[in-house]
Scaffold this active site. Structure first.
Site, PDB file in Angstrom:
ATOM      1  N   CYS A 115       0.814  -1.224   0.000  1.00  0.00           N
ATOM      2  CA  CYS A 115       0.000   0.000   0.000  1.00  0.00           C
ATOM      3  C   CYS A 115       0.844   1.268   0.000  1.00  0.00           C
ATOM      4  O   CYS A 115       0.340   2.348  -0.297  1.00  0.00           O
ATOM      5  CB  CYS A 115      -0.947  -0.003   1.187  1.00  0.00           C
ATOM      6  SG  CYS A 115      -1.882  -1.529   1.303  1.00  0.00           S
ATOM      7  N   HIS A 255      -3.671   6.755   3.208  1.00  0.00           N
ATOM      8  CA  HIS A 255      -4.011   5.496   2.544  1.00  0.00           C
ATOM      9  C   HIS A 255      -5.365   5.020   3.076  1.00  0.00           C
ATOM     10  O   HIS A 255      -5.630   5.084   4.275  1.00  0.00           O
ATOM     11  CB  HIS A 255      -2.923   4.451   2.828  1.00  0.00           C
ATOM     12  CG  HIS A 255      -3.340   3.067   2.484  1.00  0.00           C
ATOM     13  ND1 HIS A 255      -3.845   2.738   1.250  1.00  0.00           N
ATOM     14  CD2 HIS A 255      -3.352   1.911   3.215  1.00  0.00           C
ATOM     15  CE1 HIS A 255      -4.141   1.452   1.235  1.00  0.00           C
ATOM     16  NE2 HIS A 255      -3.864   0.926   2.418  1.00  0.00           N
ATOM     17  N   ASN A 285     -10.095  -0.866   0.027  1.00  0.00           N
ATOM     18  CA  ASN A 285      -8.646  -0.694   0.066  1.00  0.00           C
ATOM     19  C   ASN A 285      -8.060  -1.146  -1.274  1.00  0.00           C
ATOM     20  O   ASN A 285      -8.108  -2.335  -1.602  1.00  0.00           O
ATOM     21  CB  ASN A 285      -8.096  -1.539   1.222  1.00  0.00           C
ATOM     22  CG  ASN A 285      -6.589  -1.451   1.366  1.00  0.00           C
ATOM     23  OD1 ASN A 285      -5.897  -0.938   0.485  1.00  0.00           O
ATOM     24  ND2 ASN A 285      -6.070  -1.948   2.471  1.00  0.00           N
TER      25      ASN A 285
HETATM   26  O1  UT7 Z   1      -3.719  -1.607   3.746  1.00  0.00           O
HETATM   27  C1  UT7 Z   1      -2.815  -2.419   4.421  1.00  0.00           C
HETATM   28  C2  UT7 Z   1      -2.951  -2.300   5.831  1.00  0.00           C
HETATM   29  N1  UT7 Z   1      -4.196  -2.869   6.285  1.00  0.00           N
HETATM   30  C3  UT7 Z   1      -4.570  -2.622   7.506  1.00  0.00           C
HETATM   31  O2  UT7 Z   1      -3.876  -1.894   8.171  1.00  0.00           O
HETATM   32  C4  UT7 Z   1      -5.804  -3.284   8.005  1.00  0.00           C
HETATM   33  C5  UT7 Z   1      -5.859  -3.120   9.494  1.00  0.00           C
HETATM   34  N2  UT7 Z   1      -6.905  -3.860  10.128  1.00  0.00           N
HETATM   35  C6  UT7 Z   1      -8.232  -3.590  10.017  1.00  0.00           C
HETATM   36  O3  UT7 Z   1      -8.649  -2.759   9.256  1.00  0.00           O
HETATM   37  C7  UT7 Z   1      -9.175  -4.319  10.954  1.00  0.00           C
HETATM   38  O4  UT7 Z   1      -8.404  -5.028  11.900  1.00  0.00           O
HETATM   39  C8  UT7 Z   1     -10.144  -5.301  10.241  1.00  0.00           C
HETATM   40  C9  UT7 Z   1     -11.184  -4.535   9.471  1.00  0.00           C
HETATM   41  C10 UT7 Z   1      -9.372  -6.210   9.287  1.00  0.00           C
HETATM   42  C11 UT7 Z   1     -10.855  -6.163  11.270  1.00  0.00           C
HETATM   43  O5  UT7 Z   1     -11.557  -5.340  12.204  1.00  0.00           O
HETATM   44  P1  UT7 Z   1     -11.403  -5.553  13.774  1.00  0.00           P
HETATM   45  O6  UT7 Z   1     -12.299  -4.616  14.412  1.00  0.00           O
HETATM   46  O7  UT7 Z   1      -9.931  -5.475  14.083  1.00  0.00           O
HETATM   47  O8  UT7 Z   1     -11.953  -7.030  13.971  1.00  0.00           O
HETATM   48  P2  UT7 Z   1     -11.202  -8.307  14.546  1.00  0.00           P
HETATM   49  O9  UT7 Z   1     -10.202  -8.845  13.579  1.00  0.00           O
HETATM   50  O10 UT7 Z   1     -10.724  -8.011  15.938  1.00  0.00           O
HETATM   51  O11 UT7 Z   1     -12.400  -9.309  14.654  1.00  0.00           O
HETATM   52  C12 UT7 Z   1     -13.492  -9.110  15.564  1.00  0.00           C
HETATM   53  C13 UT7 Z   1     -14.553 -10.160  15.299  1.00  0.00           C
HETATM   54  C14 UT7 Z   1     -13.993 -11.578  15.231  1.00  0.00           C
HETATM   55  O12 UT7 Z   1     -14.944 -12.449  15.798  1.00  0.00           O
HETATM   56  P3  UT7 Z   1     -14.722 -13.032  17.264  1.00  0.00           P
HETATM   57  O13 UT7 Z   1     -13.425 -13.779  17.197  1.00  0.00           O
HETATM   58  O14 UT7 Z   1     -14.662 -11.837  18.171  1.00  0.00           O
HETATM   59  O15 UT7 Z   1     -15.928 -13.903  17.457  1.00  0.00           O
HETATM   60  C15 UT7 Z   1     -13.915 -11.853  13.747  1.00  0.00           C
HETATM   61  O16 UT7 Z   1     -14.013 -13.226  13.433  1.00  0.00           O
HETATM   62  O17 UT7 Z   1     -15.165  -9.899  14.031  1.00  0.00           O
HETATM   63  C16 UT7 Z   1     -15.119 -11.100  13.249  1.00  0.00           C
HETATM   64  N3  UT7 Z   1     -15.022 -10.720  11.842  1.00  0.00           N
HETATM   65  C17 UT7 Z   1     -16.087 -10.512  11.077  1.00  0.00           C
HETATM   66  N4  UT7 Z   1     -17.421 -10.585  11.318  1.00  0.00           N
HETATM   67  C18 UT7 Z   1     -18.250 -10.314  10.315  1.00  0.00           C
HETATM   68  C19 UT7 Z   1     -13.895 -10.497  11.117  1.00  0.00           C
HETATM   69  N5  UT7 Z   1     -14.229 -10.161   9.868  1.00  0.00           N
HETATM   70  C20 UT7 Z   1     -15.577 -10.182   9.811  1.00  0.00           C
HETATM   71  C21 UT7 Z   1     -16.500  -9.909   8.787  1.00  0.00           C
HETATM   72  N6  UT7 Z   1     -17.818  -9.984   9.082  1.00  0.00           N
HETATM   73  N7  UT7 Z   1     -16.122  -9.556   7.534  1.00  0.00           N
END
Ligand code: UT7
Length: 328
Positions: A115, A255, A285
């Site tokens: 990115c 970004h 993204n």
């Molecule tokens: O461009 C390159 C750089 N990219 C980044 O920097 C991305 C950085 N990260 C993010 O943007 C976020 O971490 C995400 C959008 C990828 C994820 O959001 P989050 O708030 O950090 O969620 P999480 O990974 O902590 O997951 C929370 C919960 C989990 O469920 P449990 O384990 O708490 O039951 C995930 O399984 O949300 C669940 N989950 C989803 N639920 C519904 C993860 N993805 C999804 C989804 N739909 N698409």
């Protein structure tokens, strides 16, 4: 060292017509429009058709940038294509774009910095223009990321989209153009966002393909914190080096990784949200294409005016990060 300065002379962007909405994704994996919108700010992303490839969008964006810079393709001395989704391994997507655009006097190559690729290209082109090595550079960020997205993995498949953005750089008067820029990386975070298969370490075989080793894998939660910290810290350094403060900034283009990351970085820099550009709702993204697409949208809509101070910052897999301050 000469007293040359580099600035952006023209911009362009292009993306596929295909749209993948949150509702479309909810039919593929266990997710919802509500989750994706509140956690990321994304409502839809562009998706290339199976016969569309990265250089197709790069060429359209690059041609537009050259035209808007009022240059001829033969004026371009350096063509940098930032991409992690190249047309093919060899030749570089940069060389493929060069042939299509007729930038026959240029040296062309790819930059693999995820990115941050566009900011990497901008920084390298700036240095070469300022030292008199080249006069004009075309820097393109172009991706067909949806090719590398695992549509069974809800943690990644909701995030990425396709497209390309481009900028032509050339000499400008002192006090204008790029006032400061910097790029960084830290390979120790390799496995926070990576695609392990398909290269010489894990060679492509029917088994690696079936296992989805070529798809992007991400530890989003850990990456989130590093992204916010890295973009905020480098932005502060760049403002200081440009001898301005966050108050002076007219437009902040981060970004587009996640609306919550954008807002957290803006908050750390004390940049009010009215000055922050966000298009993540419609593009998702797009990795290296995200900043140049955003930049060109700002140019087209008149959101950037001559004399404006613009701060850009990026963060991506590698991990890589960087930024630039410009006087438009
Ligand atoms: O461009 C390159 C750089 N990219 C980044 O920097 C991305 C950085 N990260 C993010 O943007 C976020 O971490 C995400 C959008 C990828 C994820 O959001 P989050 O708030 O950090 O969620 P999480 O990974 O902590 O997951 C929370 C919960 C989990 O469920 P449990 O384990 O708490 O039951 C995930 O399984 O949300 C669940 N989950 C989803 N639920 C519904 C993860 N993805 C999804 C989804 N739909 N698409």
């Amino acid at each position: 060292m000469t007293n040359l300065h580099a600035g952006i002379l023209g911009t362009g962007h292009s993306y596929p017509e295909g749209i993948l909405t949150n509702e479309d994704l909810a039919k593929l994996v266990d997710t919802s429009d509500e989750w994706i919108t509140t956690r990321t700010g994304i409502k839809q992303r562009r998706k290339a058709a199976s016969d569309e490839y990265t250089s197709l969008f790069a060429v359209r964006a690059g041609r537009q940038a050259i035209e808007r810079a009022r240059l001829d393709p033969s004026d371009i001395d350096l063509l940098l294509c930032a991409t992690v989704s190249p047309d093919q391994i060899l030749p570089s997507t940069g060389c493929i774009i060069q042939a299509e655009l007729g930038t026959n006097n240029a040296a062309a190559m790819d930059i693999v910095a995820a990115c941050s690729g566009f900011i990497y290209g901008l920084t390298l082109a700036d240095s070469m223009i300022r030292t008199g090595q080249i006069r004009h550079a075309l820097v393109i960020g172009a991706e067909v990321l949806t090719q590398y997205v695992d549509y069974t993995d809800r943690k990644t498949c909701v995030l990425f989209g396709d497209g390309a953005g481009a900028a032509v750089l050339g000499p400008v008067d002192a006090g204008r153009g790029i006032l400061s820029s910097k790029i960084r990386s830290d390979g120790r975070y390799e496995e926070q966002l990576y695609s392990p298969g398909g290269g010489t370490r894990r060679r492509p075989t029917p088994e690696t393909l079936a296992a989805g080793d070529h798809f992007f894998k991400m530890k989003g939660n850990e990456l989130f914190k590093v992204a916010v910290r890295s973009m905020a810290d480098i932005s502060k350094e760049l403002l200081e080096r440009a001898r301005i403060t966050a108050d002076d900034i007219d437009l902040f283009i981060p970004h587009q990784a996640n609306q919550r990351i954008t807002e957290a970085v803006a908050d750390r820099l004390h940049v009010p949200l009215e000055k922050v550009y966000s298009n993540i709702a419609v593009h998702g993204n797009t990795s290296s294409a995200s900043i140049p697409i955003a930049l060109d949208e700002c140019v087209e809509s008149g959101r950037i005016k001559a004399g404006d101070l613009v701060l850009m910052t990026s963060f991506g897999g590698g991990v890589t990060w960087g930024g630039a301050v410009l006087r438009w």
